[in-house]
Design an enzyme around this catalytic site. Sequence first.
Site, PDB file in Angstrom:
ATOM      1  N   LYS A 183      -9.920  -9.014  -3.965  1.00  0.00           N
ATOM      2  CA  LYS A 183     -10.966  -8.004  -3.877  1.00  0.00           C
ATOM      3  C   LYS A 183     -10.369  -6.618  -4.120  1.00  0.00           C
ATOM      4  O   LYS A 183     -10.979  -5.766  -4.734  1.00  0.00           O
ATOM      5  CB  LYS A 183     -11.611  -8.045  -2.489  1.00  0.00           C
ATOM      6  CG  LYS A 183     -12.628  -9.136  -2.334  1.00  0.00           C
ATOM      7  CD  LYS A 183     -12.871  -9.451  -0.860  1.00  0.00           C
ATOM      8  CE  LYS A 183     -12.452 -10.868  -0.531  1.00  0.00           C
ATOM      9  NZ  LYS A 183     -12.311 -11.181   0.855  1.00  0.00           N
TER      10      LYS A 183
ATOM     11  N   LYS B 274       0.846  -1.201   0.000  1.00  0.00           N
ATOM     12  CA  LYS B 274       0.000   0.000   0.000  1.00  0.00           C
ATOM     13  C   LYS B 274       0.874   1.241   0.000  1.00  0.00           C
ATOM     14  O   LYS B 274       0.654   2.185  -0.755  1.00  0.00           O
ATOM     15  CB  LYS B 274      -0.901   0.024   1.252  1.00  0.00           C
ATOM     16  CG  LYS B 274      -2.134  -0.812   1.118  1.00  0.00           C
ATOM     17  CD  LYS B 274      -3.421   0.008   1.303  1.00  0.00           C
ATOM     18  CE  LYS B 274      -4.606  -0.768   0.787  1.00  0.00           C
ATOM     19  NZ  LYS B 274      -5.622  -1.080   1.731  1.00  0.00           N
TER      20      LYS B 274
ATOM     21  N   LYS C  51      -2.908 -11.725  -9.387  1.00  0.00           N
ATOM     22  CA  LYS C  51      -3.550 -12.509  -8.322  1.00  0.00           C
ATOM     23  C   LYS C  51      -5.003 -12.037  -8.137  1.00  0.00           C
ATOM     24  O   LYS C  51      -5.253 -10.829  -8.082  1.00  0.00           O
ATOM     25  CB  LYS C  51      -2.773 -12.291  -7.017  1.00  0.00           C
ATOM     26  CG  LYS C  51      -3.388 -12.990  -5.830  1.00  0.00           C
ATOM     27  CD  LYS C  51      -3.040 -12.324  -4.506  1.00  0.00           C
ATOM     28  CE  LYS C  51      -4.192 -12.555  -3.555  1.00  0.00           C
ATOM     29  NZ  LYS C  51      -4.248 -11.849  -2.341  1.00  0.00           N
TER      30      LYS C  51
HETATM   31  P1  ADP Z   1      -8.442 -10.785  -0.877  1.00  0.00           P
HETATM   32  O1  ADP Z   1      -7.028 -10.761  -1.394  1.00  0.00           O
HETATM   33  O2  ADP Z   1      -9.408 -10.860  -1.988  1.00  0.00           O
HETATM   34  O3  ADP Z   1      -8.724  -9.642   0.086  1.00  0.00           O
HETATM   35  P2  ADP Z   1      -8.268 -12.391   1.477  1.00  0.00           P
HETATM   36  O4  ADP Z   1      -6.979 -11.695   1.758  1.00  0.00           O
HETATM   37  O5  ADP Z   1      -9.420 -12.114   2.365  1.00  0.00           O
HETATM   38  O6  ADP Z   1      -8.630 -12.106  -0.051  1.00  0.00           O
HETATM   39  O7  ADP Z   1      -7.979 -13.955   1.453  1.00  0.00           O
HETATM   40  C1  ADP Z   1      -8.629 -14.971   2.223  1.00  0.00           C
HETATM   41  C2  ADP Z   1      -8.002 -16.311   1.947  1.00  0.00           C
HETATM   42  O8  ADP Z   1      -8.104 -16.621   0.560  1.00  0.00           O
HETATM   43  C3  ADP Z   1      -6.497 -16.418   2.274  1.00  0.00           C
HETATM   44  O9  ADP Z   1      -6.197 -17.714   2.744  1.00  0.00           O
HETATM   45  C4  ADP Z   1      -5.844 -16.187   0.962  1.00  0.00           C
HETATM   46  O10 ADP Z   1      -4.569 -16.774   0.877  1.00  0.00           O
HETATM   47  C5  ADP Z   1      -6.811 -16.861   0.006  1.00  0.00           C
HETATM   48  N1  ADP Z   1      -6.742 -16.206  -1.290  1.00  0.00           N
HETATM   49  C6  ADP Z   1      -7.122 -14.941  -1.604  1.00  0.00           C
HETATM   50  N2  ADP Z   1      -6.916 -14.673  -2.907  1.00  0.00           N
HETATM   51  C7  ADP Z   1      -6.370 -15.801  -3.425  1.00  0.00           C
HETATM   52  C8  ADP Z   1      -5.929 -16.164  -4.730  1.00  0.00           C
HETATM   53  N3  ADP Z   1      -6.004 -15.331  -5.744  1.00  0.00           N
HETATM   54  N4  ADP Z   1      -5.409 -17.401  -4.899  1.00  0.00           N
HETATM   55  C9  ADP Z   1      -5.335 -18.286  -3.870  1.00  0.00           C
HETATM   56  N5  ADP Z   1      -5.739 -18.005  -2.621  1.00  0.00           N
HETATM   57  C10 ADP Z   1      -6.255 -16.796  -2.391  1.00  0.00           C
END
Ligand code: ADP
Length: 330
Positions: free
Chosen positions: A195, A113, A192
């Site tokens: 959200k 960030k 990747k």
């Molecule tokens: P975001 O990046 O969308 O905010 P989170 O950080 O809340 O998602 O992730 C929640 C869980 O989902 C974690 O265990 C994270 O490693 C997994 N996760 C999130 N995005 C991915 C992705 N693109 N590929 C694999 N695992 C993911």
Amino acid sequence: MARILTGIQSTGIPHLGNILGAIVPGIQLSRDPQNECFFFIADFHSLTTVHDPQVLRENTYSTAAAWLAFGFDTKTGFFYRQSDIPEVTELSWFLSNFINHSRLELAHSFKDKKEQGIEANGGLFFYPVLMAADILLYDAQVIPVGKDQKQHIEYTRDICGNFNRTYGETLIMPEARIQKEVAIVPGTDGRKMSKSYGNTIDIFEDDNRLYKRIKGIKTSTVPMGSPIDPDTCTVFALFSLIANQDQTEELRKDYQAGSIGFGHAKARLFEVMKEKFAAERVKFNELMTDKRLIDSLLHDGAEKAGIVAYETLARVREKIGYNKFAYYAQ
Ligand code: ADP
Ligand code: TRP
């Protein structure tokens, strides 16, 4: 017997990356009776970005509904909201004294960030410490997460080691469990899926919206009838994560023969996605109309998890030199 724990932030409806990276591997582990599973909604973590109470609450329900739709058995496991067990904030304060400030500055969650010129709040800086508390409060041993969370688990391990070196063996050393094939699920722009990048594929959306997202996946420009390299194509990468081996091989051959274009490949991806997640999509929508059920399951889960949290915190308090229980609980 292994104690498994993982959390998902309630920052939106869980997307395909969350599902393949965290929920599905978590559910698989929970089906083994040798395992004891703690799956929770990290709604304290969400406060680093979500400041609308209604949105925060609604996101908690959709995150919970996703776990339930994929079949988490809340009777044998522990299913709770992070915010229902406030002991985690006390432990995170204790733990913050066992990691250096300079190390926290290097955490991806904060550093990325800052590098993008976005002002990060104190909560984001503190994020890995709260996550360490999530894990250490429940004596968790195995943490199934996507690869993006590897660094956070390393921080937890460092904090745990530093604490135990200071006070003697108190906290259980956890380890990350990262499934190689789904380590990073790509989003519609090839980065990747996240959200925060707005590149998600949301399987719980209706068919029209889901198809629209799939049609929006970025692809290269290849003239009609020319071969496509499957290994550099996001549509193919997603397809191979969802379809079975035969379907994947068929698509690979079609790519290499130049007998399929991106439009058709996307249509096939849409079909396998609908088929694969048909039952979960129905269940998710049912649950979202019965929030009292979700509340009651989370309430029961918090009661069970709270007992574990309380005991760990008593152990930690005593080691540090505080009263075993907070004044009001003595
Ligand atoms: P975001 O990046 O969308 O905010 P989170 O950080 O809340 O998602 O992730 C929640 C869980 O989902 C974690 O265990 C994270 O490693 C997994 N996760 C999130 N995005 C991915 C992705 N693109 N590929 C694999 N695992 C993911
Ligand atoms: N930081 C994790 C994520 O964004 C969510 C999370 C919070 C978590 N606490 C946790 C994951 C504890 C595993 C264990 O994905």
